[in-house]
Every structure is written in C-alpha cells, then in structure tokens.
Write an enzyme that holds these catalytic residues in place. Sequence first.
Site, PDB file in Angstrom:
ATOM      1  N   GLU A   1      -4.146  -3.140  -8.497  1.00  0.00           N
ATOM      2  CA  GLU A   1      -3.009  -2.269  -8.196  1.00  0.00           C
ATOM      3  C   GLU A   1      -3.118  -1.699  -6.787  1.00  0.00           C
ATOM      4  O   GLU A   1      -2.582  -0.639  -6.483  1.00  0.00           O
ATOM      5  CB  GLU A   1      -2.921  -1.122  -9.218  1.00  0.00           C
TER       6      GLU A   1
ATOM      7  N   ASP B   1      -2.852   2.710  -3.423  1.00  0.00           N
ATOM      8  CA  ASP B   1      -3.366   2.435  -4.763  1.00  0.00           C
ATOM      9  C   ASP B   1      -2.582   3.273  -5.771  1.00  0.00           C
ATOM     10  O   ASP B   1      -2.324   4.455  -5.535  1.00  0.00           O
ATOM     11  CB  ASP B   1      -4.855   2.765  -4.840  1.00  0.00           C
TER      12      ASP B   1
END
Length: 428
Positions: free
Chosen positions: A334, A291
């Site tokens: 993301e 992430d």
Amino acid sequence: MTNSLLLIAEAILYFSLMVMLFRLRGRIGIGVFMCALGVMHFLETYLASVFYVALPFGMLSPGSTVMFSGKLAMLLLLYIKEDATTVRQPIYGLLLGNALMIGLVLLLRLHELAPLPDGRVPDIGFVDQMGWLMVWGTTLLFVDAILMILLYERLGRKLRGSPLARVAIALCCVLTFDQLGFFTALHFVTGAPLEVLVGGWIAKMAASLIFSVMLFAYLRWFEKDEASAPRGLADIFQALTYRERYEALVEHVGRDGLTGLLHRGRFESDGEQAVAASLRTGRPLSLVLIDVDHFKSINDRFGHAEGDRVLRSMAMLLVGLADAGDRVFRIGGEEFAILCRGPHSLARLLGENIRQAMKDLPTADGVLLSVSGGVATVDGSTRSLSDLFELADRRLYAAKSGGRDRMVGDGALHVVERMGSRPAKTGR
C-alpha cells in the site's frame, strides 16, 4: 461569410455521419464505413476538379478542403482504434479501384457508340481526365497515410499527454504536403491558378483544426482504449502495426498488474536516471512517498477484494492529482511514490492535496481513509536515488510515528533523527 459557415456545416455533417458508421462497426461491420469512405472519395475528386468557392483569402474546393481533410481524419481514427493493417484496406481498395476505372475507360473508348434517341453521344473525356486525377490523388493518399501514422507515433513520444495537439500537428503537416502535391497535378490538368494553392492550404489548416477537435472529442467521450495484437510484417502497413503494438507492449511492461502504475523496478531505473539528470542540469526533483494508514485493517474487516479496490481507486487519484510530467509508482503493498519535477514546496503541496483527497475516497461502510507521507528533494546531500529515498522514507516514518494522517518534509529533521529505523509493515 456564407461560404465559410457552409464549409463548417459540411465538415460537421461529414464527420458526424462517418463516425456514426464507425461507431456502429461492431454491429454492421467495418465494411459499411469503408464503402462510405470510397463513395466520398469519388465525390471529393469530382468537386476538387470543377467545384470552387471564393473566400477572402483565395479560392478553394469543398471536396479538397472538407472531404479530403475529413478522410484523413477518418483514416487516423481507423488507425488509432483498429490498426495499420485495417487502414490499408480502404487505401489499397481506392488505389486499385481507380486504376481499374482508368483501364475500363481506355477500353470503352474502343466501342463503336450508338447515339441516343435525342441524338446525344456520350462524352467520357471528363471521366478520363478525372480518373487520372483520382489515381494521382490516391497515390498521394497512400504516401499521406504512411507519413501521418509515422508522424502521429513520433509525436506520441513527446505529446502523449496532449492527444489533441498530437492529432492536429499530424493532420496539418500531412495536409500541407498533400496540398502541394495535388495542386501540382491539378494545375497541369485543369490549369488551376495559384489562388487555389494558397486558399486551399489556408482552408485545409482550418479544417485540420476543426476535425482534430471533433476527433479528440469523439475519442474521449465515445470510444474506449482497446489494443489489438500485431499481425505480421508482410507490408509497410503491417510493419507500422507491429511497431505501434510493440511500443504499446514496451510501455505496458514494468507496470503493476493491480493498479496499472509503474512498479518498483521501474521506480529504481527511472528514479536513478531522474536524479542523475537533476544533479546534472540543476532542475528540481522531489520524491513523495505515501503509505495508506492502517491498511491491514481494511483487508481484515472487508476482505482483500475491497482492499484491492481501494488501491486501484488510490492509484487513479494519484494519477489525477500529479502533473503531466510527474511519474507515479506502486513500490509496495500500500506504498506509493511520486517523482515530482518541482521544488520542495510544490511536492509538499501535492502531498497535502493527496492527503485531503483521500478523505473523500469511497470505501465499504464509509470508513475514512488517511495517508501519511514523506517528502524529499534533490540537493547537495543527495547523490543518488537511494539517498533521496532514504530521506523521504525517514520522513514517512516520522509522519507515522507523529500520529499519521500527515506529510513530513523539510523542517522535521530533528524529529526524524530521534526516530531510528522505520517500524514493521504491520504496524502501519
């Protein structure tokens, strides 16, 4: 040695000039490339009938070894960059043109010939003989092209990450088949000895490797991968086109529109299969969850266009660092996942390599990016993908809570157990 060097030079010259015409197809048309291919077809058959050189391993003809092998490489290039319906055009043209030549020669024989001023009378017997060889050779070419395309596609399922090997194996197999078929006709028509079969086969294997390397280099450095739409099922070549484009479409389905990576749905389906296979075979399988830290601030400061660019760049970075057998997914905004076919130590190393490489990723105003990750490996406690994902996700949360810019794997369980549930997305 001289003959060998000359053959290599001929192969390089043939390939260079033909791909130059192919490269210019957008400006001068594909017909120029096909006409040149047809002219070379006539020359290659003539040379295969009468022109032979001696090498230590046998006799061979540059027409068969260099020009025919090169023609198959050109047809494969035409298929890869265009489609099967385009490949059929020169093959059908050569086949029908040779048949027309035979028909005209048969009619020409009925003329009452007038001698030339010097007393010579034309002898078309050789043209007649070579014409039949050309028809047989082109018929073989028709079969060769179908076999080559089918084999190239089939090899793509196992060698998609090795295009050079895929091209080389396809050419070697088809040229072996063709050598046996053409020599049979050549032996009965011209009395070619067995040395021609053996020497020609060895030379064609060498030629296939040389042309494969040059074709691979050309595709890699001079051509961009472009797809074309299927055009129906009227004949075998259109069927091959439909099949190739359909498989490409199936491959494209399930990919994230922004990054081109496999998306969450594919992660769930492919991941379940991979975990089940790992449990069944005992082969290691690890999951790396990644992430981007503080990604929301990038969108807030520079806009979503810059955020999208960062995600695309990161996707390219992940694909470049992952091994050929690994699968890379975008499973959230993301957030990315990599199914790594390796033990925990290799997955941790992959995660660390990604973490370090992210620091060099270019961004607006030179903002430094960092990522956090969690690594988990299939073992006795993970019976499904959800188990593996839950463990990796908890470790990703531990990396975030521990200061970000780190990878957490085995050995951090005592930290994870104190963390509880993961934070909201905006807290990252």
